[in-house]
Design an enzyme around this catalytic site. Structure first.
Site, PDB file in Angstrom:
ATOM      1  CG  ASP A 176      19.908  -4.575  -1.181  1.00 50.94           C
ATOM      2  OD1 ASP A 176      18.776  -4.415  -1.696  1.00 50.94           O
ATOM      3  OD2 ASP A 176      20.927  -4.782  -1.871  1.00 50.94           O
TER       4      ASP A 176
HETATM    5  C1  BGC Z   1      19.262  -4.597  -5.001  1.00 52.30           C
HETATM    6  C2  BGC Z   1      19.113  -3.111  -4.734  1.00 52.30           C
HETATM    7  C3  BGC Z   1      17.741  -2.668  -5.166  1.00 52.30           C
HETATM    8  C4  BGC Z   1      16.698  -3.486  -4.423  1.00 52.30           C
HETATM    9  C5  BGC Z   1      15.274  -3.123  -4.774  1.00 52.30           C
HETATM   10  C6  BGC Z   1      18.132  -5.403  -4.410  1.00 52.30           C
HETATM   11  O1  BGC Z   1      18.188  -6.727  -4.826  1.00 52.30           O
HETATM   12  O2  BGC Z   1      20.486  -5.055  -4.477  1.00 52.30           O
HETATM   13  O3  BGC Z   1      20.104  -2.400  -5.387  1.00 52.30           O
HETATM   14  O4  BGC Z   1      17.577  -1.301  -4.912  1.00 52.30           O
HETATM   15  O5  BGC Z   1      16.881  -4.859  -4.753  1.00 52.30           O
HETATM   16  O6  BGC Z   1      14.974  -3.515  -6.063  1.00 52.30           O
END
Ligand code: BGC
Length: 662
Positions: free
Chosen positions: A222
């Site tokens: 993530d």
């Molecule tokens: C979120 C993800 C997301 C990623 C990219 C993160 O903060 O938890 O779900 O895909 O950011 O935006």
């Protein structure tokens, strides 16, 4: 393989292990293709990297996954995926960062609108179908957030302490099921699990996800979930996102010191090259913008849930109708954060949409005043005045993206005091109140539920939401969604109440008793049970048959009949109860479901297959899913608390494979 690892230098390989920027992969000095990753589950949220100011491009705002889930229809989940993929192809996104299949452990979780259910089987099946939809178009997915990321509070650091059986049966199961669709990527969660960060948790990433579940794609972190790039590589994270200045020197140093080996690096690079290879497939756009909008509206129509309909006040047919509330002019299209889609579609007001459908039979009144959360006194007074002379008042209330969002949790389950006052005030003047509830998760409706006649849960419904609400309120569409999470009486009644860990660790003390498993076990009354949803049609269930087709394979079949004069759809649910077990098991668990369309008076036979897993629990000492010999009840329900048919079967496996039960 088109992209050969042998053509890459060590430095190029090390740099490939982290992104080039926030959204793209490295391309090894142009030797490799550019790959773009982009959010998210409810529509493409893609940055225009070429613009001087970083802007997010407009796209089709689809219903949120809470609504998709409530359709209980895998075809609909596929449609959602395939529609978003069209936007991806048009704008050049190779991998969509979705779907999230985390369990709704508490209705307070800020991201519940992004998740499917409190039930792992349902979340897994719908997640799998969504992935199939996206990937059928040649666009990749990212199954997230692996795993046990069930609230936003302190999501970067607070460890989720979960015993293994609970982890397997509740939190890993949706990933296990969805992985069968072979998502191109899986995204690890931010949080540690039992003290080890998801991004460093080799047991979860490699041993379980890759080896046991058979996932053969790429694991991406993530965004900023990696604390140490070397440990992440060793745990088999293939790609760290986004770009981080410290990543390359950290990896290089570890290599020079012999902590990181060529084999470890190459194994990760091979996964990146394989992903790049996949992105080079043929793809083309086949839906117009209007068709994509129509898909969004269709999904919203199928997912909204009629929670209450006293005196059959709905559908609305004629008369003076007042429409008001913060979401009357524009529906809550989506929850906040990375899953929010920006659209250029401007929906009609609900008053306009209703008027269009009811024509001259009705007079629609939308009292003056701006509609936002802080409804002012003049506006409220205007609403009361209009309510006095109207037949029905439709109040559009809810939470919206300021309250339900990534990065923080809700403070409580109630609507704002202003909204509660509005409902109670109008209900005093006019007994015919219809509430349209815009929320991504359960709401405590106790202060006002007995004072209103009907409640339609609209969820966060995307750009076609208003059309769907108007279609359902006027009976153009018969409501057919059902809840995928329990509505408790109040927050204190939920398995975790107001507790949210101590910022360091959160213990999952309730074990497998999450959602309806909890309310069933402790015999708690609930407001609206898991699986609940009303229709304008009426369905009867009959003639349950269980046919044994193998040692632990069964086909359960029963008839559902539409005994009304209205065409409709019914979501029939199959629960299994282990009558006696050596471990404590839930009263019943969802093991199958089917949404059936039935014309007025029509009857259909519903068939659902059960297999070993439908009867098994995860045994930690045996290190496997285990089926105990004995009696099992098959419960066919219109909801988890409205069981219509029951029968039982007995499993008799080879005694030598069993363990003593006395
Ligand atoms: C979120 C993800 C997301 C990623 C990219 C993160 O903060 O938890 O779900 O895909 O950011 O935006």
């Amino acid at each position: 393989m088109k992209y050969d690892i042998k053509t890459l230098t060590l430095d190029e390989k090390l740099k490939l292990l982290a992104g080039r920027n926030s959204w793209q992969l490295e391309n090894a000095n142009g030797k490799l293709p550019d790959v773009f990753l982009s959010d998210g589950p409810h529509g493409l949220r893609m940055y225009d990297l070429s613009a001087a100011e970083r802007t997010i491009q407009k796209a089709t705002a689809m219903p949120n996954l809470c609504v998709v889930a409530s359709t209980w229809d895998e075809e609909i989940a596929r449609l959602q995926g395939a529609t978003i993929a069209e936007d991806c192809i048009e704008k050049g996104a190779d991998v969509l960062l979705a779907p999230g299949v985390n369990i709704k452990r508490t209705p307070l979780c800020g991201r519940n609108f992004e998740y499917f259910s409190e039930d792992p089987y349902l979340a897994g099946v719908m997640g799998k179908a969504y992935i199939e939809g996206v990937q059928s178009k040649g666009v990749g997915t990212s199954l997230k957030h692996y795993c046990a990321n069930n609230r936003e509070y302190d999501r970067y650091y607070q460890t989720s302490e979960v015993d293994e059986r609970t982890l397997r049966e509740i939190y890993l199961l949706p990933f296990e099921i969805a992985t069968k669709a072979q998502p191109w990527t899986v995204m690890c969660a931010y949080n540690p699990i039992n003290g080890v960060y998801a991004s460093e948790n080799k047991w979860l990433l490699n041993d379980i996800l890759r080896e046991e579940f058979g996932f053969d794609g790429l694991i991406v972190s993530d965004w900023n979930a990696v604390h140490n790039s070397v440990r992440a590589v060793k745990a088999t994270i293939d790609l760290e996102m986004p770009y981080r200045e410290a990543a390359y020197p950290q990896l290089k140093k570890a290599y020079e010191e012999g902590w990181l080996t060529d084999e470890e690096i190459d194994a990760r690079v091979e996964k990146i090259l394989a992903l790049m290879e996949k992105t080079q497939c043929e793809k083309s756009v086949s839906l117009t913008k209007e068709q994509r909008h129509e898909a969004a509206a269709t999904i919203a129509r199928e997912g909204m849930v009629l929670l209450k309909n006293e005196d059959d006040i709905l559908p609305l047919t004629a008369g003076k109708i007042v429409v008001n509330g913060p979401f009357a002019d524009a529906p809550a299209m989506g929850g906040g954060g990375s899953a929010y889609t920006q659209t250029d579609y401007r929906p009609q007001t609900l008053a306009q949409a209703l008027s269009e459908r009811l024509g001259e039979r009705a007079e629609l009144i939308r009292p003056h005043g701006s509609l936002n959360e802080n409804l002012n006194v003049h506006h409220i007074k205007a609403t009361y005045k209009a309510a006095y002379n109207a037949e029905v008042c439709v109040l559009c209330v809810g939470t919206g993206k300021a309250i339900e969002s990534e990065s923080f949790d809700r403070a409580n389950l109630r609507l704002s005091p202003t909204q509660e006052d509005l409902i109670l005030g109008v209900a005093k003047i006019n007994p015919n109140v219809v509430v349209v509830l815009h929320s991504g998760s359960a709401v405590d409706v106790s202060p006002w539920i007995d004072k209103v006649k009907a409640v339609l849960w609209a969820g966060f419904s995307g750009e076609g939401g208003q059309e769907a609400i108007a279609d359902i309120l006027t009976g153009k569409v018969c409501p057919s969604g059902k809840l995928t999470e329990t509505y408790p009486l109040c927050l204190d009644d939920t398995p975790t109440g107001a507790a949210r860990g101590n910022g360091f660790a959160e213990r999952y003390d309730e074990g497998v008793f999450v959602g309806y498993r909890y309310y069933d076990r402790y015999d708690k009354e609930v407001r609206f049970p898991f699986g609940h949803g009303l229709s304008y049609a009426k369905f009867e269930y009959s003639d349950l048959q269980i046919e044994k087709q193998g040692e632990t394979d069964y086909e359960v079949s029963f008839s559902v009949t539409n005994v009304s004069a209205v065409d409709g759809k019914e979501v029939a649910q199959v629960y299994v109860r282990d009558v006696f077990a050596m471990v404590t098991r839930p009263e019943k668990e969802l093991k199958g479901f089917k949404k059936v369309a039935l014309k007025a008076g029509e009857s259909k036979r519903v068939r659902v297959k059960l297999c070993a897993r439908s009867f098994a629990y995860y045994s930690v000492p045996l290190k496997k899913w285990h089926v105990e010999n004995g009696d099992f009840e098959i419960l066919i329900g219109a909801s988890s608390r409205d069981i219509r048919l029951t029968d039982k079967l007995t499993i008799e496996l080879d005694e030598r494979e069993q363990y003593s039960l006395e």
